[in-house]
Design an enzyme around this catalytic site. Structure first.
Site, PDB file in Angstrom:
ATOM      1  N   GLY A  21     -13.727  17.258  55.827  1.00  0.00           N
ATOM      2  CA  GLY A  21     -14.825  18.186  55.596  1.00  0.00           C
ATOM      3  C   GLY A  21     -15.254  18.857  56.875  1.00  0.00           C
ATOM      4  N   GLY A  23     -14.574  21.830  58.157  1.00  0.00           N
ATOM      5  CA  GLY A  23     -14.627  23.281  58.246  1.00  0.00           C
ATOM      6  C   GLY A  23     -16.006  23.884  58.117  1.00  0.00           C
ATOM      7  N   GLY A  25     -20.591  22.965  57.689  1.00  0.00           N
ATOM      8  CA  GLY A  25     -21.730  22.057  57.689  1.00  0.00           C
ATOM      9  C   GLY A  25     -21.722  21.011  58.787  1.00  0.00           C
ATOM     10  N   LEU A  26     -22.089  19.802  58.391  1.00  0.00           N
ATOM     11  CA  LEU A  26     -22.185  18.679  59.321  1.00  0.00           C
ATOM     12  C   LEU A  26     -20.842  18.384  59.992  1.00  0.00           C
ATOM     13  CD1 LEU A  26     -24.150  16.542  60.398  1.00  0.00           C
ATOM     14  CD2 LEU A  26     -23.548  15.119  58.438  1.00  0.00           C
ATOM     15  N   TYR A 154     -30.263   7.537  50.527  1.00  0.00           N
ATOM     16  CA  TYR A 154     -30.331   7.280  49.082  1.00  0.00           C
ATOM     17  C   TYR A 154     -29.171   6.428  48.571  1.00  0.00           C
ATOM     18  CZ  TYR A 154     -27.559  11.651  48.337  1.00  0.00           C
ATOM     19  OH  TYR A 154     -26.619  12.648  48.352  1.00  0.00           O
TER      20      TYR A 154
END
Length: 176
Positions: A21, A23, A25-26, A154
């Protein structure tokens, strides 16, 4: 390049890090910081155009080395392809950041079973696919690697509107 981070410049010099992941955001932000600290980074996600743009931006912003491999964390063959491409490009893997995630912000009763499956498969199955296959590479080659798994509060408490993600992240905590 001006360096203004929490860790010392050069902390990750000569390290190779896979970021799932990576590419957006975080994952993108962490990849940028790893590059600023001297690492080479492999970013992966399903969308090649996103990865190609992220690679260009990250290299331009940091001067670091970025490689990308398009693939789906849910598919072990794609994970093996990423590992193989990383080894062909950089010769090693020092760190794995399991960051890929998916979510549907929705009341649980409005989700289909397929929607639930998609989130659990990306978050939990993706994490164990990478953990298992990179872990086996490290064990077979007697490498002391570092694995980071992204979760959320959560995962402990549960939360309305994100039940599939909470279940999957709880599984990631147990795996970790």
């Amino acid at each position: 390049m001006k360096f203004d981070g929490m860790l010392k410049e050069g902390t990750l010099k000569d390290k190779v890090i896979i970021v799932t992941g990576g590419g957006t955001g975080l994952g993108y932000s962490m990849s940028k910081y790893f590059l600023e600290l001297g690492a080479s980074v492999v970013i992966t996600s399903r969308k090649e155009d996103v990865l190609e743009n992220a690679k260009k931006e990250l290299e331009n912003d940091t001067g670091g080395r970025v490689h990308y491999v398009a693939g789906d964390v849910r598919n072990s063959e794609d994970v093996e392809k990423t590992i193989s491409s990383t080894l062909d490009t950089f010769g090693k893997i020092d760190c794995l950041l399991n960051n890929a995630a998916g979510n549907f912000i929705s009341p649980t009763e409005k989700l289909s079973t397929n929607a639930f499956d998609v989130v659990v498969d990306i978050v939990l199955k993706g994490t164990y696919n990478y953990s298992l296959l990179v872990g086996k590479y490290w064990i077979e080659n007697n490498i002391k690697g570092t694995m980071l798994n992204i979760t959320t509060t959560y995962a402990y408490t549960g939360s309305g509107y994100v039940v599939p993600s909470a279940c999957a992240k709880g599984g990631v905590l147990t795996l970790t």
